[in-house]
Motif scaffolding. Structure first.
Motif, short mmCIF file in Angstrom:
data_model
loop_
_atom_site.label_atom_id
_atom_site.label_comp_id
_atom_site.label_asym_id
_atom_site.label_seq_id
_atom_site.Cartn_x
_atom_site.Cartn_y
_atom_site.Cartn_z
N ALA A 1 66.56 16.31 104.24
CA ALA A 1 65.76 15.16 104.64
C ALA A 1 66.26 13.89 103.95
CB ALA A 1 64.29 15.40 104.30
N ASP A 2 65.86 12.73 104.51
CA ASP A 2 66.15 11.47 103.83
C ASP A 2 65.47 11.44 102.47
OD1 ASP A 2 67.62 10.29 106.00
OD2 ASP A 2 65.72 9.93 107.02
N ALA A 3 64.27 11.98 102.41
CA ALA A 3 63.54 12.09 101.15
C ALA A 3 62.62 13.29 101.25
CB ALA A 3 62.73 10.82 100.86
N CYS A 4 62.56 14.06 100.17
CA CYS A 4 61.71 15.24 100.14
C CYS A 4 60.61 15.07 99.10
CB CYS A 4 62.53 16.49 99.83
SG CYS A 4 61.59 18.04 99.99
N TYR A 5 59.43 15.51 99.45
CA TYR A 5 58.27 15.41 98.57
C TYR A 5 57.65 16.81 98.44
CZ TYR A 5 58.88 10.52 99.90
OH TYR A 5 59.41 9.28 100.13
N ALA A 6 56.69 16.95 97.54
CA ALA A 6 56.02 18.24 97.36
C ALA A 6 54.60 18.03 96.89
CB ALA A 6 56.77 19.11 96.35
N TRP B 1 53.16 14.48 95.74
CA TRP B 1 52.00 13.88 96.41
C TRP B 1 50.71 14.49 95.88
CZ3 TRP B 1 53.47 13.53 102.33
CH2 TRP B 1 54.51 12.59 102.47
N GLN B 2 49.88 13.66 95.28
CA GLN B 2 48.55 14.08 94.84
C GLN B 2 47.51 13.17 95.48
OE1 GLN B 2 48.08 15.41 90.70
NE2 GLN B 2 50.10 14.57 90.26
N GLY B 3 46.41 13.75 95.92
CA GLY B 3 45.36 12.93 96.51
C GLY B 3 45.53 12.76 98.00
N ASN B 4 45.29 11.56 98.49
CA ASN B 4 45.27 11.26 99.93
C ASN B 4 46.65 11.42 100.55
OD1 ASN B 4 45.38 9.53 102.42
ND2 ASN B 4 43.21 9.28 101.93
N LEU B 5 46.81 12.45 101.38
CA LEU B 5 48.12 12.74 101.97
C LEU B 5 48.54 11.66 102.97
CD1 LEU B 5 47.94 16.60 102.52
CD2 LEU B 5 48.97 15.33 100.63
N ALA B 6 47.59 11.13 103.73
CA ALA B 6 47.93 10.10 104.72
C ALA B 6 48.49 8.86 104.05
CB ALA B 6 46.69 9.76 105.55
N GLY C 1 68.95 7.58 114.20
CA GLY C 1 67.90 6.65 113.82
C GLY C 1 66.55 7.26 113.53
N HIS C 2 66.47 8.58 113.43
CA HIS C 2 65.20 9.24 113.11
C HIS C 2 65.06 9.35 111.59
CE1 HIS C 2 64.42 10.81 117.26
NE2 HIS C 2 65.74 10.67 117.33
N ARG C 3 63.96 8.87 111.07
CA ARG C 3 63.68 9.06 109.64
C ARG C 3 63.23 10.50 109.45
NH1 ARG C 3 62.11 5.93 105.10
NH2 ARG C 3 62.30 4.04 106.34
N ILE C 4 63.81 11.19 108.47
CA ILE C 4 63.51 12.59 108.21
C ILE C 4 62.80 12.70 106.86
CG2 ILE C 4 64.40 14.94 108.17
CD1 ILE C 4 65.17 13.50 110.70
N ILE C 5 61.58 13.22 106.89
CA ILE C 5 60.79 13.40 105.67
C ILE C 5 60.49 14.88 105.49
CG2 ILE C 5 58.59 12.88 104.53
CD1 ILE C 5 58.54 10.27 106.13
N GLY C 6 60.72 15.39 104.31
CA GLY C 6 60.39 16.78 103.99
C GLY C 6 59.17 16.84 103.09
N LEU C 7 58.31 17.81 103.31
CA LEU C 7 57.15 18.03 102.43
C LEU C 7 57.02 19.52 102.15
CD1 LEU C 7 54.63 17.15 100.90
CD2 LEU C 7 53.35 17.35 103.05
N VAL C 8 57.25 19.90 100.89
CA VAL C 8 57.02 21.28 100.46
C VAL C 8 55.54 21.41 100.17
CG1 VAL C 8 57.61 23.09 98.83
CG2 VAL C 8 59.34 21.37 99.45
N TYR C 9 54.81 22.03 101.10
CA TYR C 9 53.37 22.13 100.90
C TYR C 9 52.97 23.47 100.28
CZ TYR C 9 52.96 25.09 105.11
OH TYR C 9 53.08 26.11 106.03
N ASP C 10 53.91 24.40 100.20
CA ASP C 10 53.58 25.70 99.60
C ASP C 10 54.76 26.25 98.82
OD1 ASP C 10 52.86 28.45 99.12
OD2 ASP C 10 51.31 28.23 100.64
#
Length: 242
Positions: free
Chosen positions: A135-140, A192-197, A112-121
């Motif tokens: 991850a359930d969904a990956c972003y960059a 993801w561009q702009g406000n990360l939160a 039941g853990h949502r897994i989010i990936g973020l390639v920040y570099d």
């Protein structure tokens, strides 16, 4: 050379309410405070390769979250040059360590853990497969570097001239690096561009729909054959290519 992105500035943007993320030998772990809830965070920095130590550390961190914080979302911060290419790691069975990490991610998802990936570099090869692509969904981020293999190395392996691969990369995202091409193929849900939160808020609210990467790749024109082949295998009939 690709400039390194400071993980601390990324964490500050993601968690304006504060966080307890710390770094030890290029391994990131801790928790972020986000709008009244905690989010577990694991990751890497400094383009570090994934060797047996970091693979095991990430797996242990995930299992600790599963054990101590049921259903807590997990954010994977990704910056790696891929699997560590050393004789020692190969002899110790790095493939098994990375498979164990992937299984731990899948266990968390099943619990039941949502897994989010973020390639920040940077995200390359096996280090990306067992993190963002699990991850359930990956972003960059827009300036992230993502690729399975550089074109010079691909040319050596496939025996296809690098000039030809460079030409193919202009029209086919499979051959081309960069977050935009992985978004076209469905490997990234969004950039993801702009406000990360605000982006993190939207990712946490996104309905879970299973693995939809092949469908996204078909819709975006980056992978035209994968979803039709899956449909033909599951439901029978001929492969219908759009």
């Amino acid at each position: 050379m690709h400039a390194k992105t400071d993980w601390k500035s990324i964490a500050a943007g993601l968690f304006p309410d504060g966080h307890s993320i710390s770094e030890q030998d290029c391994f990131l772990s801790g928790y972020g405070q986000f709008e009244g809830q905690q989010i577990g965070v694991i990751g890497t920095t400094e383009h570090t390769p994934i060797g047996v130590e970091i693979a095991l550390a990430q797996a242990q961190a995930i299992l600790r979250i599963v054990r101590e914080h049921p259903r807590m979302p997990i954010l994977m911060l990704i910056d790696t040059q891929g699997q560590r290419l050393r004789h020692r790691d190969e002899m110790l069975g790095i493939n098994s360590y990375m498979a164990h990490l992937g299984k731990c991610v899948d266990l968390a998802r099943r619990q039941g853990h949502r897994i989010i990936g973020l390639v920040y570099d940077q995200a390359l090869s096996g280090g990306f497969i067992t993190s963002g692509l699990m991850a359930d969904a990956c972003y960059a981020l827009p300036d992230a570097t993502i690729r399975v293999m550089g074109l010079p190395a691909m040319a050596r392996i496939t025996k296809v001239p690098e000039e030809r691969l460079t030409e193919l990369a202009q029209s086919n995202p499979v051959f081309a690096p960069g977050p935009e091409n992985y978004q076209r193929m469905g490997g990234l849900y969004a950039i993801w561009q702009g406000n990360l939160a605000s982006h993190l808020r939207a990712a946490l609210a996104q309905p879970l729909a299973g693995d939809i990467r092949s469908g996204l790749g078909l819709e975006r024109g980056g992978r035209r054959y994968t979803q039709p082949v899956i449909d033909a295998v599951l439901h029978g009939g001929a492969v219908q290519i759009r």
